[in-house]
Design a protein around this motif. Structure first.
Motif, PDB file in Angstrom:
ATOM      1  N   ARG A   9       0.828  -1.204   0.000  1.00 49.32           N
ATOM      2  CA  ARG A   9       0.000   0.000   0.000  1.00 49.32           C
ATOM      3  C   ARG A   9       0.862   1.253   0.000  1.00 49.32           C
ATOM      4  O   ARG A   9       1.795   1.393   0.796  1.00 49.32           O
ATOM      5  CB  ARG A   9      -0.942   0.016   1.206  1.00 49.32           C
ATOM      6  N   ALA A  10       0.532   2.146  -0.918  1.00 41.98           N
ATOM      7  CA  ALA A  10       1.157   3.463  -0.951  1.00 41.98           C
ATOM      8  C   ALA A  10       0.081   4.510  -0.660  1.00 41.98           C
ATOM      9  O   ALA A  10      -1.060   4.165  -0.351  1.00 41.98           O
ATOM     10  CB  ALA A  10       1.811   3.711  -2.312  1.00 41.98           C
ATOM     11  N   SER A  11       0.406   5.785  -0.796  1.00 40.64           N
ATOM     12  CA  SER A  11      -0.525   6.832  -0.387  1.00 40.64           C
ATOM     13  C   SER A  11      -1.812   6.819  -1.205  1.00 40.64           C
ATOM     14  O   SER A  11      -2.892   7.097  -0.677  1.00 40.64           O
ATOM     15  CB  SER A  11       0.154   8.203  -0.500  1.00 40.64           C
ATOM     16  N   CYS A  12      -1.732   6.488  -2.498  1.00 39.40           N
ATOM     17  CA  CYS A  12      -2.937   6.550  -3.318  1.00 39.40           C
ATOM     18  C   CYS A  12      -3.122   5.309  -4.191  1.00 39.40           C
ATOM     19  O   CYS A  12      -3.976   5.306  -5.079  1.00 39.40           O
ATOM     20  CB  CYS A  12      -2.911   7.799  -4.209  1.00 39.40           C
TER      21      CYS A  12
END
Length: 292
Positions: free
Chosen positions: A280-283
């Motif tokens: 998972r990344a920010s977006c």
């Protein structure tokens, strides 16, 4: 009809028809009847395009094209897709009943002779069964059952499902084999083959599905992901990236629906915890490039 919006006038069906017609071009200029693997949606078949395809690509269009034919009242889509399946089915080896993993569009001859439940062949079996579920043709079910028997006869390796695991013996798994002889050709499995447990659930072979799923979950517990390829003899990844493939999750879901065992809820939680932790990344979510 009760779910149809009052102001809906088949707009999505018109788009689907347009897309289907553009994809149907893949069957043009094919002397074998198999679809080309690449099509430009604006210009059609590319010049000097690739002439090699695989059963998982050429033989899995019946579900979508069949539904499109039913909705449009136009049999051309389903007919083209079914013809491709017929050609591949006739091309299976006469002694083993197995398919290869690469075939020429121009000749219909096999250029890849590896048979497996993984890359290149995996969804061909899946779609035989799902097409039967959707349209109810006994021929599709008969073909699936025959293919399943060949898979269990030639590819199933390692200990039996009802045996205690022997540290000196490999766990139950499906090997990559030669389509003509059924002999094992290497010692690795790929992440796409994790979907086969879900197919076994659809067939009703729950015991075998549990065994098939267990190996991939064991790998997930070890790596917090599934390597694209894992060598069972060296016990290490030999293609060590994970492109967010969903096959293990689908099999986990299907096994929970079939058994209602809370174990598979825990498996699902473990998978989601790993994905949230490492992809998972920010977006968005991102693939894992190196698994060790």
């Amino acid at each position: 009809e009760s779910l149809r919006p009052e102001d809906y006038d088949d707009e999505l069906l018109h788009l689907a028809s347009d897309l289907g017609s553009r994809l149907l071009i893949a069957f043009q200029n094919s002397s074998s009847g198999l679809p080309h693997p690449r099509v430009n949606l604006k210009y059609g078949l590319p010049l000097n395009g690739i002439l090699s395809t695989c059963p998982a690509g050429a033989g899995t269009l019946v579900l979508e094209f069949g539904i499109l034919s039913k909705l449009l009242g136009d049999p051309v889509y389903e007919a083209a897709a079914r013809r491709a399946v017929d050609i591949l089915w006739r091309g299976r080896h006469q002694d083993t009943g197995l398919l290869g993993n690469e075939v020429r569009v121009d000749s219909g001859l096999w250029t890849g002779h590896a048979s497996s439940i993984g890359a290149g062949v995996d969804s061909f079996y899946e779609y035989l069964f799902k097409v039967h579920i959707m349209f109810g043709k006994e021929e599709d079910l008969d073909r699936f059952n025959e293919a399943y028997s060949s898979i269990m006869k030639y590819m199933k390796q390692g200990s039996l499902c009802d045996e205690s695991l022997d540290p000196n013996q490999l766990p139950p798994y499906f090997a990559n084999v030669n389509m003509a002889s059924g002999e094992k050709i290497n010692g690795w499995i790929d992440s796409l083959s994790a979907a086969f447990a879900a197919v076994q659930v659809l067939k009703g072979d729950i015991k075998e599905a549990v065994c098939s799923h267990a190996l991939y979950y064991t790998l997930w517990r070890r790596f917090d992901a599934l390597p694209e390829r894992f060598d069972l003899y060296t016990t290490s990844p030999n293609v060590p990236f994970y492109p967010l493939r969903p096959e293990l999750m689908e099999s986990t879901y299907m096994l929970y629906q079939a058994t209602k065992s809370p174990f598979y809820l825990h498996v699902g939680r473990d998978i989601m915890d790993s994905l949230n932790r490492y992809t998972r990344a920010s977006c968005l979510t991102k693939r894992i490039d190196s698994i060790s």
